[in-house]
Design an enzyme around this catalytic site. Structure first.
Site, mmCIF file in Angstrom:
data_model
loop_
_atom_site.group_PDB
_atom_site.id
_atom_site.type_symbol
_atom_site.label_atom_id
_atom_site.label_comp_id
_atom_site.label_asym_id
_atom_site.label_seq_id
_atom_site.Cartn_x
_atom_site.Cartn_y
_atom_site.Cartn_z
ATOM 1 N N CYS A 1 7.898 18.364 -7.817
ATOM 2 C CA CYS A 1 8.637 17.146 -8.167
ATOM 3 C C CYS A 1 10.077 17.531 -8.530
ATOM 4 O O CYS A 1 10.286 18.395 -9.387
ATOM 5 C CB CYS A 1 7.966 16.476 -9.366
ATOM 6 S SG CYS A 1 8.960 15.155 -10.105
ATOM 7 N N ALA B 1 0.110 -8.368 19.543
ATOM 8 C CA ALA B 1 1.219 -8.770 18.669
ATOM 9 C C ALA B 1 2.552 -8.856 19.404
ATOM 10 O O ALA B 1 3.339 -9.764 19.133
ATOM 11 C CB ALA B 1 1.326 -7.801 17.492
ATOM 12 N N ASN C 1 -3.737 -12.286 15.753
ATOM 13 C CA ASN C 1 -4.506 -11.041 15.825
ATOM 14 C C ASN C 1 -5.105 -10.893 17.222
ATOM 15 O O ASN C 1 -5.244 -11.866 17.951
ATOM 16 C CB ASN C 1 -5.634 -11.074 14.773
ATOM 17 C CG ASN C 1 -5.974 -9.715 14.221
ATOM 18 O OD1 ASN C 1 -5.084 -8.939 13.899
ATOM 19 N ND2 ASN C 1 -7.249 -9.412 14.109
ATOM 20 N N LEU C 2 -5.502 -9.664 17.527
ATOM 21 C CA LEU C 2 -6.140 -9.395 18.816
ATOM 22 C C LEU C 2 -7.513 -10.059 18.892
ATOM 23 O O LEU C 2 -7.975 -10.430 19.965
ATOM 24 C CB LEU C 2 -6.273 -7.883 18.977
ATOM 25 C CG LEU C 2 -6.398 -7.283 20.365
ATOM 26 C CD1 LEU C 2 -5.298 -7.780 21.294
ATOM 27 C CD2 LEU C 2 -6.356 -5.762 20.270
ATOM 28 N N HIS D 1 0.816 -1.225 0.000
ATOM 29 C CA HIS D 1 0.000 0.000 0.000
ATOM 30 C C HIS D 1 0.848 1.272 0.000
ATOM 31 O O HIS D 1 0.340 2.349 0.302
ATOM 32 C CB HIS D 1 -0.950 0.001 1.210
ATOM 33 C CG HIS D 1 -2.069 -1.002 1.096
ATOM 34 N ND1 HIS D 1 -2.895 -1.324 2.148
ATOM 35 C CD2 HIS D 1 -2.498 -1.744 0.045
ATOM 36 C CE1 HIS D 1 -3.786 -2.232 1.751
ATOM 37 N NE2 HIS D 1 -3.559 -2.502 0.476
HETATM 38 P P1 OAD Z 1 -7.542 -2.461 10.492
HETATM 39 O O1 OAD Z 1 -7.613 -1.252 11.353
HETATM 40 O O2 OAD Z 1 -8.658 -2.728 9.569
HETATM 41 O O3 OAD Z 1 -7.370 -3.769 11.412
HETATM 42 C C1 OAD Z 1 -6.399 -3.847 12.424
HETATM 43 C C2 OAD Z 1 -6.466 -5.240 13.038
HETATM 44 O O4 OAD Z 1 -5.444 -5.329 14.018
HETATM 45 C C3 OAD Z 1 -7.798 -5.543 13.746
HETATM 46 O O5 OAD Z 1 -8.245 -6.837 13.365
HETATM 47 C C4 OAD Z 1 -7.421 -5.504 15.237
HETATM 48 O O6 OAD Z 1 -8.162 -6.440 16.011
HETATM 49 C C5 OAD Z 1 -5.961 -5.910 15.197
HETATM 50 N N1 OAD Z 1 -5.160 -5.375 16.318
HETATM 51 C C6 OAD Z 1 -5.292 -4.207 16.977
HETATM 52 N N2 OAD Z 1 -4.369 -4.074 17.935
HETATM 53 C C7 OAD Z 1 -3.610 -5.193 17.889
HETATM 54 C C8 OAD Z 1 -2.474 -5.673 18.627
HETATM 55 N N3 OAD Z 1 -1.923 -4.958 19.612
HETATM 56 N N4 OAD Z 1 -1.965 -6.884 18.291
HETATM 57 C C9 OAD Z 1 -2.513 -7.628 17.288
HETATM 58 N N5 OAD Z 1 -3.576 -7.248 16.565
HETATM 59 C C10 OAD Z 1 -4.112 -6.039 16.850
HETATM 60 O O7 OAD Z 1 -6.133 -2.377 9.717
HETATM 61 P P2 OAD Z 1 -5.642 -3.177 8.417
HETATM 62 O O8 OAD Z 1 -6.219 -4.547 8.385
HETATM 63 O O9 OAD Z 1 -4.180 -3.040 8.359
HETATM 64 O O10 OAD Z 1 -5.346 0.867 3.502
HETATM 65 O O11 OAD Z 1 -6.292 -2.301 7.274
HETATM 66 C C11 OAD Z 1 -6.051 -2.652 5.931
HETATM 67 C C12 OAD Z 1 -6.016 -1.416 5.072
HETATM 68 O O12 OAD Z 1 -7.196 -0.672 5.257
HETATM 69 C C13 OAD Z 1 -4.911 -0.440 5.409
HETATM 70 O O13 OAD Z 1 -3.683 -0.775 4.811
HETATM 71 C C14 OAD Z 1 -5.434 0.852 4.923
HETATM 72 C C15 OAD Z 1 -6.850 0.728 5.408
HETATM 73 O O14 OAD Z 1 -7.809 1.448 4.769
HETATM 74 C C16 OAD Z 1 -5.123 2.019 2.848
HETATM 75 O O15 OAD Z 1 -5.091 3.096 3.390
HETATM 76 C C17 OAD Z 1 -4.932 1.858 1.383
HETATM 77 ZN ZN ZN Z 2 7.448 14.748 -11.868
#
Ligand code: OAD
Ligand code: ZN
Length: 224
Positions: free
Chosen positions: A130, A213, A195-196, A103
Site C-alpha cells: 500500500c 446489446a 437482455n439476450l 461492485h
Molecule cells: P451474468 O453472467 O450473471 O449475466 C449476464 C447476462 O447478460 C445474461 O442474462 C446473458 O443472457 C446476458 N447477455 C450475454 N450476452 C449478451 C449480449 N451480447 N447482449 C445482451 N445481453 C447479453 O452477469 P451479471 O448479471 O453481470 O459479481 O452478474 C452479476 C454479478 O455476478 C457480477 O457483477 C459478478 C458476478 O458474480 C461479483 O463478482 C461481485
Molecule cells: Zn494501507
C-alpha cells in the site's frame, strides 16, 4: 426524464469480456467461492490475485462497444444515473462521465489494512504494498460475495426518483442489484429489461427488449 440504468456483464460481452453465468462463463471455470469471497482471499491470495490479474488484462485489451457509447450519449440528453455491476472501465472509455461501480473496479487497488485506494498495477500479488501505509495487504477494489456493495444509498435514492429504469445485460441473480427493478417499479418508474434472454427477475419489468446489446441498446436509447 430521470433515468436509472443498471448494467451487467452482458453489455461488455460483445467487447470480448466473458460473462459469469454463461456455459463458457467465468463461474464455470472457477468456483466463485475460490476467487470472489473474503475467505478465498484469506486462504489463497495468490489464486485470487491471478484471477483478477487476468480480468484486469482482459478489460485493458477490450474496446467499448456501441451499447456503452449509446449510454454515454444518452447522458448528454437526459438526467441519467448509470449504475454498473461491471468492474471493467468500458463505460468510461465509451465516453460516460459519471459511472457508479457498485461492485468496485478491477483497475483499482484497496488496502485491506488502512482502506486507502489507488490505481492498481497491471499485476498484483501478495507482496504488493500500500503506498499510504506500506502494508503488504493490497487487494483488488472489488466487492466480493458477503461484502456490502458500494454507493447503495445514492442508488436507492436515484431509483426512487426515476421515471424510467432499465436493466441491461444482467441475469438478475445477484442481490441487491436484482432487486432494483422492484424498488423502481414501486416508486412509479417504467421498467425495461434489455437482455439476450429473459433474466431471473424478468416478470418484474413492464417491457422486454430481447437481443444483443450492441443492437438493442442504441435503438432503444435513440427513441428516448
Ligand atoms: P451474468 O453472467 O450473471 O449475466 C449476464 C447476462 O447478460 C445474461 O442474462 C446473458 O443472457 C446476458 N447477455 C450475454 N450476452 C449478451 C449480449 N451480447 N447482449 C445482451 N445481453 C447479453 O452477469 P451479471 O448479471 O453481470 O459479481 O452478474 C452479476 C454479478 O455476478 C457480477 O457483477 C459478478 C458476478 O458474480 C461479483 O463478482 C461481485
Ligand atoms: Zn494501507
Amino acid at each position: 426524464m430521470r433515468i436509472v440504468v443498471l448494467t451487467g456483464a452482458g453489455i461488455s460481452a460483445e467487447s470480448g469480456l466473458r460473462t459469469f453465468r454463461a456455459e463458457d462463463g467465468l463461474w464455470e471455470e472457477h468456483r466463485l467461492e475460490d476467487v470472489a469471497t473474503p475467505e478465498a482471499y484469506a486462504r489463497d491470495p495468490a489464486l485470487v490475485h491471478r484471477f483478477y490479474n487476468a480480468r484486469r488484462a482482459a478489460a485493458a485489451h477490450a474496446q467499448p462497444n456501441a451499447a456503452h457509447e449509446a449510454l454515454a450519449a444518452l447522458a448528454e440528453r437526459h438526467d441519467l444515473t448509470l449504475v454498473t455491476q461491471n468492474v471493467d472501465d468500458l463505460h468510461e472509455r465509451g465516453g460516460a462521465r459519471h459511472v457508479i461501480h457498485m461492485h468496485g473496479q478491477v483497475n483499482r487497488a484497496l488496502c485491506a489494512a488502512c482502506g486507502h485506494r489507488w490505481d492498481a498495477p497491471a499485476e498484483m500479488d501478495s507482496a504488493t504494498e500500500c503506498p499510504a501505509c506500506g502494508s503488504a495487504a493490497a487487494r483488488p477494489d472489488i466487492v466480493w460475495f458477503g461484502e456490502m456493495p458500494y454507493h447503495m444509498d445514492e442508488i436507492w435514492a436515484a431509483l426512487e426518483r426515476a421515471d424510467l429504469f432499465a436493466a441491461i445485460g444482467t441475469s438478475g441473480q445477484v442481490y441487491p442489484a436484482a432487486g432494483f427493478v422492484q424498488h423502481a417499479r414501486r416508486s412509479g418508474a417504467h421498467c425495461v429489461e434489455l437482455n439476450l434472454d429473459r433474466s431471473a427477475v424478468s416478470r418484474e419489468f413492464h417491457e422486454h427488449l430481447i437481443g444483443p446489446a450492441t443492437r438493442i441498446v442504441p435503438d432503444w436509447a435513440a427513441g428516448l
